[in-house]
Design an enzyme around this catalytic site. Structure first.
Site, PDB file in Angstrom:
ATOM      1  N   HIS A  44       0.819  -1.205   0.000  1.00  0.00           N
ATOM      2  CA  HIS A  44       0.000   0.000   0.000  1.00  0.00           C
ATOM      3  C   HIS A  44       0.862   1.269   0.000  1.00  0.00           C
ATOM      4  CE1 HIS A  44      -2.845  -3.083   1.083  1.00  0.00           C
ATOM      5  NE2 HIS A  44      -3.838  -2.237   0.922  1.00  0.00           N
ATOM      6  N   ASP A 173      -4.369  -2.422  12.158  1.00  0.00           N
ATOM      7  CA  ASP A 173      -4.711  -2.071  10.777  1.00  0.00           C
ATOM      8  C   ASP A 173      -4.914  -3.375  10.028  1.00  0.00           C
ATOM      9  OD1 ASP A 173      -4.910  -1.221   8.181  1.00  0.00           O
ATOM     10  OD2 ASP A 173      -2.944  -0.260   8.084  1.00  0.00           O
ATOM     11  N   MET A 174      -6.169  -3.698   9.768  1.00  0.00           N
ATOM     12  CA  MET A 174      -6.417  -4.994   9.137  1.00  0.00           C
ATOM     13  C   MET A 174      -7.548  -4.925   8.126  1.00  0.00           C
ATOM     14  SD  MET A 174      -8.396  -7.152  12.113  1.00  0.00           S
ATOM     15  CE  MET A 174     -10.139  -6.850  12.453  1.00  0.00           C
ATOM     16  N   TRP A 225     -17.340 -17.015   8.644  1.00  0.00           N
ATOM     17  CA  TRP A 225     -18.651 -16.366   8.642  1.00  0.00           C
ATOM     18  C   TRP A 225     -18.668 -15.100   9.505  1.00  0.00           C
ATOM     19  CZ3 TRP A 225     -17.509 -21.287  10.243  1.00  0.00           C
ATOM     20  CH2 TRP A 225     -17.443 -21.502  11.628  1.00  0.00           C
ATOM     21  N   LYS A 226     -17.816 -15.050  10.543  1.00  0.00           N
ATOM     22  CA  LYS A 226     -17.767 -13.854  11.395  1.00  0.00           C
ATOM     23  C   LYS A 226     -17.194 -12.658  10.628  1.00  0.00           C
ATOM     24  CE  LYS A 226     -17.303 -16.518  15.657  1.00  0.00           C
ATOM     25  NZ  LYS A 226     -16.493 -16.777  16.869  1.00  0.00           N
ATOM     26  N   GLY A 304       1.057  -3.076  15.860  1.00  0.00           N
ATOM     27  CA  GLY A 304       1.890  -1.936  15.501  1.00  0.00           C
ATOM     28  C   GLY A 304       3.337  -2.076  15.919  1.00  0.00           C
TER      29      GLY A 304
END
Length: 334
Positions: A44, A173-174, A225-226, A304
């Site tokens: 990114h 951050d995911m 599914w969560k 982090g």
């Protein structure tokens, strides 16, 4: 190959000025992409530059656009990004949310009609530098099947939570997919398989092969599914709060654009806890660290922490850059 932070940032700045960004915007975008690579997130950071320039050429990103406030409700505001740079819009809205938080204790900015913000953790870090806790999220184009479905109908909708700390901010951050597609592409560039299953191939089988997963962009939701449910709810919240586009509406466009985002900041100083926040966070970190690792040469980390270690290493040795990506950037700069 390894390249210094300064060289990367200067090269990107000159490239962005060439593509008609103002000097201030070019500086901020170049700094943001470089810092993402500095903490080890090339997917990114620098790797996104060729695609970003392509989107500018196609008119997806309006270099002259400026985010503007369209509605205000005390500590809550709606903004329109006018299809400008996702990085500039995200910095603008994070700063505004921290301003609102310092006035009201809590501030929320919901943004519509923006573009990819690149590394979401950048803005969690920005809020933490301002002394604010933050919860930030965005919707995306559909790139995961809802659980039980065959085709992609939900986004990997990155979610960020950041907590300020003197000895290194805590920053989660995911993506809601097991791997972001930027990360999947990074493995593809290196010719490597994913370490865990990352999505489905053409035979509807879970795969670790980045090439096969990328063909139809059917990522695997975290928690199965969560994660699927979490993605749907984040899309709903971003869409409703911003009055912007849902993942469904984004899917109708040939290129991902016009996405919706939320920036929620809390200013913990309103509690006058006299350092209690720092003490409590460190208590949790110490307890997490104080455990025997499964592998003798490993340890546990708080969210982090590894980024801080990579940053120190890359400042010392230079940032590891894919040669093909760097060659493309140099070519675009000429």
């Amino acid at each position: 190959m390894r390249i210094s932070e300064r060289e990367i940032q200067n090269t990107l700045y000159k490239l962005l000025v060439k593509y008609k960004f103002t000097e201030e915007k070019a500086r901020l975008i170049a700094k943001t992409h470089t810092e993402s690579s500095l903490v080890g997130v090339n997917s990114h950071g620098i790797n996104r530059i060729p695609l970003f320039i392509d989107y500018i050429k196609k008119g997806v990103v309006n270099v002259n656009a400026k985010a503007e406030k369209v509605e205000s409700f005390g500590s809550i505001e709606r903004w329109d990004g006018n299809f400008g740079s996702g990085v500039i819009n995200a910095i603008t809205c994070t700063n505004r949310a921290t301003e609102l938080a310092k006035t009201h204790g809590m501030g929320l900015v919901a943004l519509r009609n923006t573009n990819h913000w690149m590394r979401g953790g950048t803005y969690g870090n920005l809020a933490a530098d301002a002394g604010c806790i933050s919860i930030l999220f965005t919707n995306t184009q559909p790139n995961m099947p809802a659980w039980g479905g065959k085709d992609s109908r939900i986004g990997n909708n990155p979610f960020i939570a950041a907590i300020p700390r003197k000895n290194g901010h805590v920053i989660l951050d995911m993506a809601i997919s097991q791997f972001s597609f930027g990360k999947i592409n990074e493995y593809k560039l290196r010719g490597e398989k994913l370490p865990f299953y990352g999505g489905w191939d053409d035979n509807d089988t879970l795969s670790k092969d980045p090439e096969k997963i990328s063909l139809k962009e059917r990522g695997l939701p975290i928690g199965f599914w969560k994660g699927s449910a979490f993605s749907i709810v984040l899309d709903m919240l971003a869409t409703l709060l911003s009055a912007g586009n849902s993942t469904y509406k984004i899917s109708l466009k040939p290129i991902e654009t016009g996405i919706s985002q939320v920036y929620l900041c809390i200013y913990p100083e309103v509690f006058n806890d006299n350092g209690l926040q720092e003490k409590l966070v460190n208590e949790i970190i110490d307890y997490t660290h104080n455990v025997e690792p499964i592998h003798p040469d490993d340890k546990t980390y708080y969210p982090g922490e590894r980024s801080l270690l990579r940053k120190a290493e890359n400042l010392k040795n230079g940032i590891s850059v894919n040669k093909n990506i760097w060659d493309k950037i140099i070519m675009l700069s000429q």
